[in-house]
Design a protein around this motif. Structure first.
Motif, PDB file in Angstrom:
ATOM      1  N   CYS A  30     -30.093  26.029  30.188  1.00  0.00           N
ATOM      2  CA  CYS A  30     -30.419  27.428  29.921  1.00  0.00           C
ATOM      3  C   CYS A  30     -31.924  27.603  29.721  1.00  0.00           C
ATOM      4  N   ASN A  31     -32.512  26.713  28.956  1.00  0.00           N
ATOM      5  CA  ASN A  31     -33.950  26.801  28.705  1.00  0.00           C
ATOM      6  C   ASN A  31     -34.764  26.511  29.954  1.00  0.00           C
ATOM      7  N   ILE A  32     -34.464  25.424  30.644  1.00  0.00           N
ATOM      8  CA  ILE A  32     -35.315  24.991  31.746  1.00  0.00           C
ATOM      9  C   ILE A  32     -35.218  25.913  32.962  1.00  0.00           C
ATOM     10  N   VAL A  33     -34.024  26.452  33.239  1.00  0.00           N
ATOM     11  CA  VAL A  33     -33.906  27.346  34.399  1.00  0.00           C
ATOM     12  C   VAL A  33     -34.522  28.711  34.124  1.00  0.00           C
ATOM     13  N   THR A  34     -34.862  28.992  32.889  1.00  0.00           N
ATOM     14  CA  THR A  34     -35.553  30.226  32.546  1.00  0.00           C
ATOM     15  C   THR A  34     -37.055  29.991  32.433  1.00  0.00           C
ATOM     16  N   VAL A  35     -37.457  28.866  31.861  1.00  0.00           N
ATOM     17  CA  VAL A  35     -38.883  28.542  31.702  1.00  0.00           C
ATOM     18  C   VAL A  35     -39.568  28.366  33.054  1.00  0.00           C
ATOM     19  N   GLU A  36     -38.927  27.673  33.963  1.00  0.00           N
ATOM     20  CA  GLU A  36     -39.585  27.350  35.245  1.00  0.00           C
ATOM     21  C   GLU A  36     -39.994  28.593  36.024  1.00  0.00           C
ATOM     22  N   PRO A  37     -39.080  29.533  36.307  1.00  0.00           N
ATOM     23  CA  PRO A  37     -39.516  30.697  37.091  1.00  0.00           C
ATOM     24  C   PRO A  37     -40.494  31.603  36.349  1.00  0.00           C
ATOM     25  N   LEU A  38     -40.343  31.727  35.029  1.00  0.00           N
ATOM     26  CA  LEU A  38     -41.268  32.584  34.281  1.00  0.00           C
ATOM     27  C   LEU A  38     -42.680  32.005  34.264  1.00  0.00           C
ATOM     28  N   THR A  39     -42.789  30.702  34.190  1.00  0.00           N
ATOM     29  CA  THR A  39     -44.104  30.060  34.246  1.00  0.00           C
ATOM     30  C   THR A  39     -44.697  30.227  35.639  1.00  0.00           C
ATOM     31  N   ALA A  40     -43.881  30.020  36.667  1.00  0.00           N
ATOM     32  CA  ALA A  40     -44.351  30.169  38.051  1.00  0.00           C
ATOM     33  C   ALA A  40     -44.769  31.616  38.334  1.00  0.00           C
ATOM     34  N   GLN A  41     -44.029  32.590  37.809  1.00  0.00           N
ATOM     35  CA  GLN A  41     -44.386  34.007  38.015  1.00  0.00           C
ATOM     36  C   GLN A  41     -45.747  34.335  37.432  1.00  0.00           C
ATOM     37  N   ARG A  42     -46.168  33.561  36.452  1.00  0.00           N
ATOM     38  CA  ARG A  42     -47.480  33.773  35.841  1.00  0.00           C
ATOM     39  C   ARG A  42     -48.554  32.938  36.517  1.00  0.00           C
ATOM     40  N   GLY A  43     -48.209  32.395  37.699  1.00  0.00           N
ATOM     41  CA  GLY A  43     -49.193  31.701  38.532  1.00  0.00           C
ATOM     42  C   GLY A  43     -49.389  30.228  38.236  1.00  0.00           C
ATOM     43  N   HIS A  44     -48.437  29.606  37.534  1.00  0.00           N
ATOM     44  CA  HIS A  44     -48.616  28.198  37.169  1.00  0.00           C
ATOM     45  C   HIS A  44     -47.362  27.400  37.507  1.00  0.00           C
ATOM     46  N   ARG A  45     -47.366  26.808  38.668  1.00  0.00           N
ATOM     47  CA  ARG A  45     -46.265  25.927  39.076  1.00  0.00           C
ATOM     48  C   ARG A  45     -46.499  24.583  38.401  1.00  0.00           C
ATOM     49  N   LEU A  46     -45.577  24.166  37.549  1.00  0.00           N
ATOM     50  CA  LEU A  46     -45.725  22.905  36.826  1.00  0.00           C
ATOM     51  C   LEU A  46     -45.518  21.741  37.782  1.00  0.00           C
ATOM     52  N   VAL A  47     -46.335  20.720  37.656  1.00  0.00           N
ATOM     53  CA  VAL A  47     -46.246  19.554  38.529  1.00  0.00           C
ATOM     54  C   VAL A  47     -44.923  18.823  38.287  1.00  0.00           C
ATOM     55  N   ARG A  48     -44.572  18.651  37.022  1.00  0.00           N
ATOM     56  CA  ARG A  48     -43.297  18.018  36.643  1.00  0.00           C
ATOM     57  C   ARG A  48     -42.743  18.784  35.459  1.00  0.00           C
ATOM     58  N   LEU A  49     -41.450  19.024  35.493  1.00  0.00           N
ATOM     59  CA  LEU A  49     -40.787  19.734  34.400  1.00  0.00           C
ATOM     60  C   LEU A  49     -39.454  19.064  34.142  1.00  0.00           C
ATOM     61  N   GLU A  50     -39.357  18.394  33.009  1.00  0.00           N
ATOM     62  CA  GLU A  50     -38.132  17.725  32.578  1.00  0.00           C
ATOM     63  C   GLU A  50     -37.993  17.919  31.080  1.00  0.00           C
ATOM     64  N   MET A  51     -36.814  17.623  30.573  1.00  0.00           N
ATOM     65  CA  MET A  51     -36.621  17.689  29.133  1.00  0.00           C
ATOM     66  C   MET A  51     -35.507  16.744  28.715  1.00  0.00           C
ATOM     67  N   THR A  52     -35.532  16.390  27.468  1.00  0.00           N
ATOM     68  CA  THR A  52     -34.445  15.659  26.838  1.00  0.00           C
ATOM     69  C   THR A  52     -33.914  16.552  25.723  1.00  0.00           C
ATOM     70  N   VAL A  53     -32.601  16.662  25.652  1.00  0.00           N
ATOM     71  CA  VAL A  53     -31.973  17.446  24.591  1.00  0.00           C
ATOM     72  C   VAL A  53     -31.102  16.475  23.799  1.00  0.00           C
ATOM     73  N   SER A  54     -31.294  16.445  22.496  1.00  0.00           N
ATOM     74  CA  SER A  54     -30.566  15.469  21.691  1.00  0.00           C
ATOM     75  C   SER A  54     -30.087  16.081  20.380  1.00  0.00           C
ATOM     76  N   ALA A  55     -29.056  15.449  19.834  1.00  0.00           N
ATOM     77  CA  ALA A  55     -28.516  15.829  18.528  1.00  0.00           C
ATOM     78  C   ALA A  55     -27.693  14.664  18.017  1.00  0.00           C
ATOM     79  N   GLU A  56     -27.678  14.510  16.725  1.00  0.00           N
ATOM     80  CA  GLU A  56     -26.844  13.488  16.098  1.00  0.00           C
ATOM     81  C   GLU A  56     -25.663  14.158  15.426  1.00  0.00           C
TER      82      GLU A  56
END
Length: 129
Positions: free
Chosen positions: A47-73
């Motif tokens: 949910c976070n990454i599929v929203t962050v990527e296009p919004l960042t690109a719309q502001r003229g900044h295509r990220l070279v690499r975009l990954e994340m780790t999501v964790s919880a205990e």
């Protein structure tokens, strides 16, 4: 309305959406499957990454690499502690870093339905036949 059907199969369980995509579900001993907790973490991250990527690109900044780790205990057998999202990005410029950070915070705080639902404690209703 979002719908997912979860069904028992010969090999375990499968979740299928209305568009026909599916994911195998099992316990932590199963190979090639997601546990329900892993699916929850994937939902937060997705949910976070599929929203962050296009919004960042719309502001003229295509990220070279975009990954994340999501964790919880698990803090109890049936309860997770805090869910932590850790981005791993390669940015093309210092300006892109500023834009990315602002967008990531806004998405997390306001626009990610999954994160917002968890933070606000969405009620889960059980309906039996």
């Amino acid at each position: 309305m979002a719908n997912v059907r979860v069904s028992r199969t010969e090999d375990g369980f499968v979740a299928t959406n209305d568009r026909g995509a599916s994911v195998q579900i099992g316990d932590s001993a199963g190979e090639g499957v997601f546990t329900p907790v892993e699916l929850l973490l994937a939902a937060v991250g997705g949910c976070n990454i599929v929203t962050v990527e296009p919004l960042t690109a719309q502001r003229g900044h295509r990220l070279v690499r975009l990954e994340m780790t999501v964790s919880a205990e698990k803090i109890k057998p049936n309860k997770l502690g805090d869910v932590t999202i850790t981005y791993d990005v390669e940015l093309p410029s210092a300006e892109a870093d500023e834009v990315f950070r602002a967008v990531a915070h806004r998405v997390h705080d306001k626009y990610c339905t999954v994160s917002t639902s968890l933070q606000e404690g969405t009620k889960v209703v059980l309906e039996l036949p």
